[in-house]
Design an enzyme around this catalytic site. Structure first.
Site: not given
Lengths: 351, 174, 745
Positions: C638-639, C709, C712
């Site tokens: 989901n951009p 991912g 972070e």
């Protein structure tokens, strides 16, 4: 916080009567008082709520041209009052550079004057603090002192006063109107906060039961409107206390400085009026050399109280910057980031 | 000593006993009235998560004693939408992804509503950012927040008389 | 109710669609219920008293004063605390951290809980805790990285070796045309999620009901079960919304357990919420580091050696070693490479994972040092990075499963306008005469996979129920995982009853390591595939079905129908298949975890962050005025949400570079800015302009979904880019973070 008696005053005499009891404090918005009560720093036995006192929020132009700011006038109302901001732009800029919109909406004019130091050793009840517990010592000495005082400090206390609002007020010779058990009186704001000396627990000249009813800007305070600024260096772009701040007001006449007002914030336990620098500027052309001389004079007595020597040079530079910006004229509209170094240079000067 | 105060909370006037004068508006809302949308992030006026409107002005409810607000009108996040119809600021926060974890969001939204009422920032993003700086967002949703405030303000200024612009929302409410 | 997000905005649920958050309405209306929002009947309030010293003993608590305060029900101290089945200092694995649960009178860090007061009202509990007024026998604490003797930790991070060397670093340095040595220091930082840790605990016999934020429900269950000697299955944790975690809610923390103990003690439901100052101690932090980097380079700017030495700190009683050197294993092609980690024991709470643990602190130092070497070589910092681009992972020699870093550099540089950057510092000014500088940093974060299980049920009604004990702490699990479910089941997202955030659901693993969407998403994908396979079996083996004889692999799920791959005209609705079979539903199960293929590749997300700063040359004030990040992190579900994750990470980079630090009193070891007024995190005005570019990247190896991912990586690169930009603006290398104004004066 300890349980307290809540007393809602409905008139000034009643407030003073209730506020004279030992352990009583006055409650206005409470933005500073409640914070201190939650931290256990302030443990009042009685809160006298003065927010219902009639007429205390009014801002009035008096017959002699002075402006009387009611003690309960909200910081944001004052700053956003177009007439006020036009007449006292440095005061408005200082108000808007402080705290957050939410706090400014609640905090009152007198409450701002009465706010207490942010010294972490004062707000931490696990530390020794002569201001909080007279004679207990000062754990700030030798501790984390980056933001502590460089002027007017003593061995007993190296804290600073955190107000922005008070800095231009002191520069503009504001007076504090006080009511108390012995009647009313008025003292210059410059003399209202006390330097620590050997009794840092005595923060102001208020006697038991006394409260501020108004702040008064004298008639000539508006004469600086065209050249009036507040600049504030801080560790974040907004919502931060001053590392150092400077309020400047100038009256220019024929290309020379007819009269200068200069005060510094974040440097001492009171808003610091730099009178010698002011006299030095009077009659001189508003140029870099004059500004530097004034900055040197303003900081002549400065001494680090710990790891804060940088504040002395920073304050000098800020004085120079503030004088230069002020000489260029008050901006037509307060900058988006009031008091900030990142505010764009004014395109059009105030007329 | 117990005080009874009268508060109009989200449009409903009610008499509320305050048995303990230490109770802040925030704790009254959350623990007394179970209006838990208003959040406690710091309890010391340092984060803005507890922002509500009192008499139309945004304040930190953690630093206001409930007992001193007798007679006030309080608007919290729960009172902002009209039934299923979201307030334009709420819609804009969703559309611009102006939040992640959502914990600071009620405070951000009430602050934005207060900001728009104050009418000081105009459509200058820098003024909006400054005026929203009393609301910390640790997730870092500031870009979306600023866009949302600007868009909602524009929508509300263009249609000041209509209640809210049409909602893009479909489906049932929670 | 709060476990099912409301439905809204049906513009396509497929992977890659920018769906708005499905929990959005709950969050903007205040209806999303966080732990502290709960009020079970009969609930009491618990407030902790915490230590004001960092080391020593509590010699006295004024329990009588607290008990006599009106409304106080009980005071829990080491003397009367409920018995635990396991000592809080007992460790069974690397993920068990020692807790302070009133086991004795020892104080081992400032703000350690020393008692809990339980009362009818929050006000009474708060004052009761103040009235305890502990007396102490204080001992001199170990404070700061020079505060005790360094040791070599047995492991760093979650079990990696402390030292690593490949090639001959000494020879590489000796052979270099240029060498630099630079020491960077990063301070202790505290997670400070906006939501303080909270717990609402209700006991019913030996059954425990909890509302509490947790990034890993099954691990929390296991830890609590062990401490109380009950079965994990008898612990029900609801955690549908976390008000931020950033690692501090990865493990159940001591204060949460204290709330449970308090409920046990008084036999009533109890709510315990930490105060903000209490967050600076028992719930983890990012440890301070001092990192010395020695780099050698050839005449043409090729690295000959890279040596990255980290000194960090852990607590006196437990180990978490910030693995700062890890980024050097991955980023630059040095033929000789060494990383070492040493640590000191300090009287602090135990450090913990904090958003990009190791990578964030290590990246600042590495990117700073790389910039310094680029300067020494007279090279543009981006050109220098490209000159030392790692085609294979330098430390392991493994190929990358995918690496679109070159494209990140190119697209980021293009969007930023990097080409116009003067090489020398101090050359650019803005309209106000303030100094302007541009800097770059490379971003990287490993693409991890943990363990998770999921359940997908297809119903005869045509709807589906997908359940996984996954966690949404703001990253968007409610939305992104539901998108994966919809895609894999071939259903509209609104036809799925999607549930997460409860320990009663299949074990969703831990929301951490930027691996949650990949791990939980893969479990959902496998569960969905299982359900579809069962459905396909029903259809393809039934002569009455148009899909008869197609074979399981011969059909795909789309729009609530199974469709024959080789003849899309032949299809059958899920409802018809189940109806004819006389079945209410089929239930698919899925489990995800790292597979053996991961051994063959180095798996990392990458990015390039370009930063512009403005510095007041006289006053030293610094503002990060513009950040452009380009990131390649495999498949993007989901951009919209991914962009928000990048922005959030980049703002953490601003915070790391300019703002955050716990200011410790060197004499007492106490954080003197344990509040949000003085522990600065950026405010809105600190963050003027952000751009995140999503660089496409396909990775066939990381996991079946190709997800790397994004949670972070945004922190890495960003802080270094800002520090480098400050040098470019001022000519000053500030190596002690955060870069506050006094350091550039």
């Amino acid at each position: 916080m300890i349980p307290f008696e809540y007393v809602r005053a409905t008139d000034l005499a009643g407030a003073v009567a209730a506020g004279t009891a030992p352990g009583a404090v006055y409650l206005a918005a409470g933005t500073n008082l409640l914070d201190l009560m939650k931290g256990g720093v302030s443990r009042p036995r009685r809160l006298v709520d003065i927010t219902r006192l009639p007429g205390l929020a009014a801002v009035e132009r008096m017959g002699d041209g002075s402006l009387r700011i009611g003690a309960l006038a909200r910081n944001s109302d004052l700053a956003h009052d177009p007439a006020f901001a036009k007449a006292y732009p440095a005061v408005a800029e200082a108000l808007l550079s402080g705290a957050s919109a939410q706090l400014r909406n609640a905090a009152t004019a007198a409450g701002n004057v009465m706010q207490r130091t942010r010294c972490p050793y004062f707000t931490d009840t696990g530390s020794a603090c002569n201001k909080r517990e007279p004679g207990s010592g000062c754990d700030a000495r030798g501790g984390e002192t980056r933001l502590h005082a460089i002027l007017g400090w003593s061995e007993a206390c190296i804290a600073t006063h955190p107000s922005d609002f008070c800095v231009p007020l002191v520069a503009l010779d504001a007076l504090v109107e006080i009511a108390g058990p012995a009647g009313t009186r008025s003292v210059p704001l410059e003399a209202f906060h006390r330097l620590p000396g050997d009794a840092p627990e005595r923060e102001t000249v208020l006697e038991p039961g006394e409260l501020i009813t108004a702040l008064v800007l004298p008639p000539d305070a508006a004469s600086f409107a065209g050249h009036s600024r507040y600049l504030k260096v801080r560790d974040r772009t907004s919502y931060a206390f001053a590392v150092v701040s400077v309020a400047v007001a100038l009256r220019l006449d024929g290309g020379r400085i007819a009269e200068a007002r200069l005060a510094l914030g974040g440097v001492a336990l009171k808003p610091w009026r730099a009178r010698e620098a002011e006299s030095l500027l009077a009659g001189r052309a508003p140029d870099e050399a004059a500004f530097r001389a004034a900055a040197d004079a303003a900081l002549a007595g400065a001494e680090p109280s710990g790891d804060n020597a940088f504040k002395i040079e920073l304050a000098r530079r800020l004085v120079v910057r503030a004088l230069a910006r002020t000489a260029a004229g008050t901006p037509e509209r307060l900058p988006a980031l009031p008091g900030s170094a990142f505010a764009p240079l004014p395109e059009a000067a105030h007329v | 000593m117990s005080f009874d105060i009268v508060l109009t909370v989200n449009g409903t006037r009610r008499t509320i006993p305050i048995p303990d004068p230490r109770t802040t508006l925030l704790d009254l809302l959350r623990e007394g009235l179970h209006l838990t949308g208003t959040k406690k992030g710091c309890d010391r006026g340092q984060c803005g998560a507890c922002t509500v409107l009192v008499d139309g002005r945004r304040i930190n409810s953690c630093l206001a004693l409930a007992v001193s607000l007798d007679g006030a009108e309080v608007l919290t996040i729960e009172g902002l939408a009209e039934g299923d119809r979201l307030h334009p600021v709420q819609e804009a926060f969703i559309a611009h992804d102006g939040f992640q974890c959502g914990f600071c969001t009620p405070g951000q939204i009430m602050s934005a509503v207060g900001l728009i009422r104050e009418a000081q920032a105009g459509n200058d993003p820098e003024r909006v950012r400054e005026a929203m700086s009393g609301n910390l967002c640790r997730c870092g949703a500031y870009a979306g927040i600023t866009e949302a405030v600007l868009e909602a303000q524009a929508a509300m200024t263009q249609a000041p008389t209509s209640q809210h612009p049409a909602s893009p929302r479909q489906g049932e409410a929670a | 109710m709060s476990e099912t997000a409301p439905r809204q905005m049906r513009h396509g649920s497929n992977l890659g669609q920018p769906l708005t958050r499905r929990d959005g309405i709950l969050k903007v209306t205040g209806a999303a219920a966080y732990a502290a929002d709960h009020h079970p009947p009969g609930m009491l309030y618990a407030v902790m008293a915490v230590s004001r010293i960092a080391r020593g003993r509590v010699t006295r608590l004024d329990v009588a004063a607290a008990e006599s305060h009106p409304g106080v029900v009980a005071v829990m101290t080491p003397q009367n605390k409920p018995a635990l089945a396991r000592h809080p200092d007992e460790k069974n694995d690397g993920f068990t951290f020692r807790l302070d649960l009133l086991q004795d009178d020892r104080v081992r860090y400032a703000n350690q809980p020393v008692a809990v007061v339980i009362a009818e009202t929050l006000e009474a509990a708060t004052e009761g805790a103040a009235l305890l007024d502990p007396a102490y026998e204080a001992e001199t604490p170990a404070v700061g990285l020079d505060g005790s003797e360094p040791f070599t930790p047995p492991a760093i991070g979650v079990g990696d070796p402390a030292d690593m060397e490949t090639g001959d670093v000494a020879a590489g340095l000796a052979a270099a045309a240029r060498t630099i040595e630079a020491t960077y220091e990063t301070p202790a930082q505290y997670h400070n999620a906006m939501e303080p840790h909270a717990v609402v605990a209700t006991w019913d016999g030996d059954t425990l009901d909890l509302d509490t934020p947790s990034q890993g429900l099954a691990m929390a269950q296991g830890r609590i079960a062990g401490l109380f000697g009950i079965s994990p299955a008898d612990i029900h944790i609801r955690s549908p919304f976390l008000g931020g975690g950033f690692g501090s809610k990865g493990m159940i923390a001591g204060p949460q357990v204290l709330g449970i103990m308090a409920a046990r003690l008084v036999g009533r439901p109890v709510k315990l919420v930490m105060s903000r100052p209490q967050m600076f101690g028992p719930v983890g932090h990012r440890a301070p580091t001092r990192q010395t980097l020695r780099l050698g380079a050839s005449e043409d700017g090729g690295l000959t050696a890279l040596d990255h030495h980290t000194l960090t700190a852990t607590s006196t009683f437990d180990d978490f070693i910030e693995p700062s050197g890890g980024v050097s294993h991955t980023l630059y092609a040095a033929p000789a490479l060494a990383t070492r980690h040493r640590a000191v024991r300090l009287d602090t709470g135990t450090p913990l994972f904090m958003r990009a643990p190791g990578e964030a602190s290590g990246s600042v130092a590495l990117e700073g040092a790389i910039d310094e070497m680029a300067e020494a070589c007279g090279m543009d910092p981006l050109a220098f990075r490209l000159r030392n681009y790692a085609e294979t992972e330098p430390a392991s020699g493994k190929p990358f499963s995918s690496k679109a870093l070159r494209e990140c550099y190119a697209r980021g540089a293009e969007a930023f306008g990097w080409g116009k950057r003067p090489l020398a510092p101090g050359q650019m000014r803005d309209a106000n005469g303030l100094l302007v500088g541009w800097g770059v940093g490379t971003a990287t974060f490993p693409a991890l996979m943990f363990q998770a299980e999921a359940r997908a049920v297809l119903k005869a009604s045509g709807e589906a129920a997908v359940a996984i004990g996954a966690i949404d702490m703001g990253q968007g699990a409610w939305t992104a995982l539901a998108q994966i479910a919809a895609e894999e089941l071939g259903l509209d997202i609104d036809a799925i009853d999607f549930r997460i955030g409860s320990s009663d659901l299949p074990n969703g693993g831990i929301a951490g390591g930027s691996a949650h969407t990949a791990t939980a998403g893969t479990a959902i994908k496998i569960a969905a595939a299982d359900a579809i396979a069962q459905l396909a079996a029903l259809a393809t083996q039934d002569p009455r079905s148009p899909l008869y004889g197609a074979g399981n692999a011969g059909v795909i799920a789309r729009g609530g129908r199974l469709v024959r791959r080789d003849d899309e005209g032949r299809s059958e609705a899920f409802t018809e298949i189940l109806g004819r079979a006389g079945q209410d539903s089929v239930e698919g199960k899925g489990a995800a975890g790292p597979d053996a293929a991961r051994e063959s590749y180095a798996m990392h997300a990458h990015g390039a962050v370009f930063a512009e700063v403005t510095v007041d040359p006289d006053l030293g004030q610094i503002r990060a005025t513009r950040l452009v990040g380009a990131f390649a992190a495999g498949r993007i579900i989901n951009p919209r949400l991914v962009r928000s994750q990048y922005y959030g990470g980049m703002i953490w980079g601003v915070s790391f570079a300019l703002h955050e630090q716990a200011v410790m009193d060197p004499r007492t070891g106490r954080p003197m800015n344990a509040n949000l007024a003085e522990y600065h995190v950026p405010v809105n005005a600190d963050v003027p302009s952000l751009e995140a570019i999503l660089v496409e990247e396909e990775d066939p190896h990381v996991n079946p979904l190709g997800i790397k991912g994004v949670g972070e990586i945004g922190v890495t690169g960003s802080a270094g880019a800002i520090v480098n930009a400050i040098w470019h603006a001022t000519g000053k290398r500030v190596r002690r973070l955060p870069v506050t104004l006094d350091k550039v004066l």
